[in-house]
Design an enzyme around this catalytic site. Structure first.
Site, mmCIF file in Angstrom:
data_model
loop_
_atom_site.group_PDB
_atom_site.id
_atom_site.type_symbol
_atom_site.label_atom_id
_atom_site.label_comp_id
_atom_site.label_asym_id
_atom_site.label_seq_id
_atom_site.Cartn_x
_atom_site.Cartn_y
_atom_site.Cartn_z
ATOM 1 N N TRP A 10 0.814 -1.231 0.000
ATOM 2 C CA TRP A 10 0.000 0.000 0.000
ATOM 3 C C TRP A 10 0.836 1.266 0.000
ATOM 4 C CZ3 TRP A 10 -4.530 -1.027 4.006
ATOM 5 C CH2 TRP A 10 -5.340 -2.053 3.499
ATOM 6 N N LYS A 11 2.142 1.150 0.206
ATOM 7 C CA LYS A 11 3.014 2.331 0.258
ATOM 8 C C LYS A 11 2.451 3.341 1.279
ATOM 9 C CE LYS A 11 4.400 1.168 -4.371
ATOM 10 N NZ LYS A 11 4.980 1.552 -5.635
ATOM 11 N N GLU A 109 11.740 2.194 -4.066
ATOM 12 C CA GLU A 109 11.564 3.539 -3.487
ATOM 13 C C GLU A 109 12.489 3.730 -2.280
ATOM 14 O OE1 GLU A 109 7.325 3.116 -3.305
ATOM 15 O OE2 GLU A 109 7.323 3.165 -5.491
ATOM 16 N N GLU A 180 11.208 -6.203 -9.368
ATOM 17 C CA GLU A 180 10.416 -5.017 -9.704
ATOM 18 C C GLU A 180 11.277 -4.062 -10.528
ATOM 19 O OE1 GLU A 180 6.902 -4.474 -6.795
ATOM 20 O OE2 GLU A 180 8.581 -3.340 -6.053
ATOM 21 N N GLY A 247 1.152 -2.517 -6.302
ATOM 22 C CA GLY A 247 1.005 -1.226 -5.637
ATOM 23 C C GLY A 247 -0.406 -0.696 -5.827
ATOM 24 N N GLY A 248 -0.570 0.215 -6.786
ATOM 25 C CA GLY A 248 -1.835 0.930 -6.978
ATOM 26 C C GLY A 248 -3.070 0.027 -7.006
HETATM 27 P P1 13P Z 1 2.514 -0.334 -8.941
HETATM 28 O O1 13P Z 1 1.754 -1.632 -8.995
HETATM 29 O O2 13P Z 1 1.684 0.815 -8.483
HETATM 30 O O3 13P Z 1 3.256 -0.074 -10.220
HETATM 31 O O4 13P Z 1 3.630 -0.508 -7.794
HETATM 32 C C1 13P Z 1 4.438 -1.632 -7.813
HETATM 33 C C2 13P Z 1 5.203 -1.708 -6.550
HETATM 34 O O5 13P Z 1 6.081 -0.898 -6.323
HETATM 35 C C3 13P Z 1 4.854 -2.749 -5.589
HETATM 36 O O6 13P Z 1 5.801 -2.847 -4.586
#
Ligand code: 13P
Length: 264
Positions: A10-11, A109, A180, A247-248
């Protein structure tokens, strides 16, 4: 057969209220709808794991609002020291107390925005294992590194520095790798399933060279980067992709459910 993992990162999203509702909606689906029940059976048969990684502030709420044990909880990061004067950091024993099963380490990140080096990430990996929190260790190349033909070199450096001191048993049983590619994260540009599979195959070959066939056969390797319900089935159909780090699309129960279903 390697157990599939569908994990939502979920960041920096998700309040406690959001988390409670998300878990309740997901558990209701797992317990009552036809596809949800099939997923529950796959979880019980150890064919699949469903993981969510909320921010630190919602971890206790995530862990304790679950009614069944079907959803696993991961933290998104932690610091390698057990305690001390490290303002703003969270230690692995703190996550242990919260009963987190997994922790994401080395997300791009963390590497690129917060400057975490291979050396620090090795320490974090070891500290997680010492606390019996299973690492989801992320690796991946920048677009410039891919375009200059250096993808394999980057992956090999990131992994060899992380796992040089680990034993084959520990890696086979406790470590999950997530490939990733940085250029695919949050950009809408997914790696083609062939490219993603090739990179995961290469990671598996590194595990083979260092630890042998048993470990390379059993280590789980996830793909992450712009995963959506529209591309998840294709990615999961590939031989070397054992799951997805999302992520999203993990922030809405409806899209996360569709991605989970595609792992059946
Ligand atoms: P997204 O699916 O938003 O591209 O993010 C991927 C991610 O960084 C999962 O750790």
């Amino acid at each position: 057969m390697r157990r599939k993992m569908i994990a939502g990162n979920w960041k920096m999203h998700g309040t406690k209220e959001f988390t409670k509702k998300f878990i309740s909606d997901l558990e209701t689906w797992l317990d009552s709808e036809e596809t949800g029940i099939k997923v529950s059976e796959a979880i019980e048969d150890k064919e699949m794991e469903v993981v969510i990684a909320p921010p630190f502030t919602a971890l206790d709420c995530a862990v304790f609002s679950r009614i069944t044990g079907k959803i696993r909880i991961a933290a998104q990061n932690a610091y390698h020291e057990r305690k001390g004067a490290f303002t703003g950091e969270i230690s692995f024993p703190m996550l242990e107390e919260l009963r987190c099963k997994y922790v994401i380490i080395g997300h791009s990140e963390r590497r690129h925005i917060f400057g975490e080096s291979n050396k620090i990430l090795e320490k974090k990996l070891i500290a997680a294992l010492e606390s019996h929190i299973l690492p989801i260790f992320c690796v991946g190349e920048l677009l410039s590194e891919r375009e200059s033909g250096n993808m394999e070199k980057v992956l090999a450096e990131q992994l060899s520095s992380a796992w040089w001191s680990l034993t084959s048993d520990v890696v086979a049983e406790m470590v999950v790798i997530a490939y990733e590619p940085v250029w695919a994260i949050g950009t809408g540009k997914t790696a083609s399933s062939e490219d993603a599979d090739d990179a995961c195959d290469y990671i598996r070959s590194l595990a083979f060279d260092k630890f042998g066939a048993a470990t390379s056969d059993s280590i789980r390797i996830l793909y992450g980067g712009s995963v959506k319900p529209e591309n998840s089935r294709d990615l999961l159909s590939r031989e070397n992709i054992d799951g997805l780090l999302i992520g999203g699309a993990s922030l809405e129960v409806s899209s996360f459910k569709k991605i989970i279903e595609s792992a059946l």
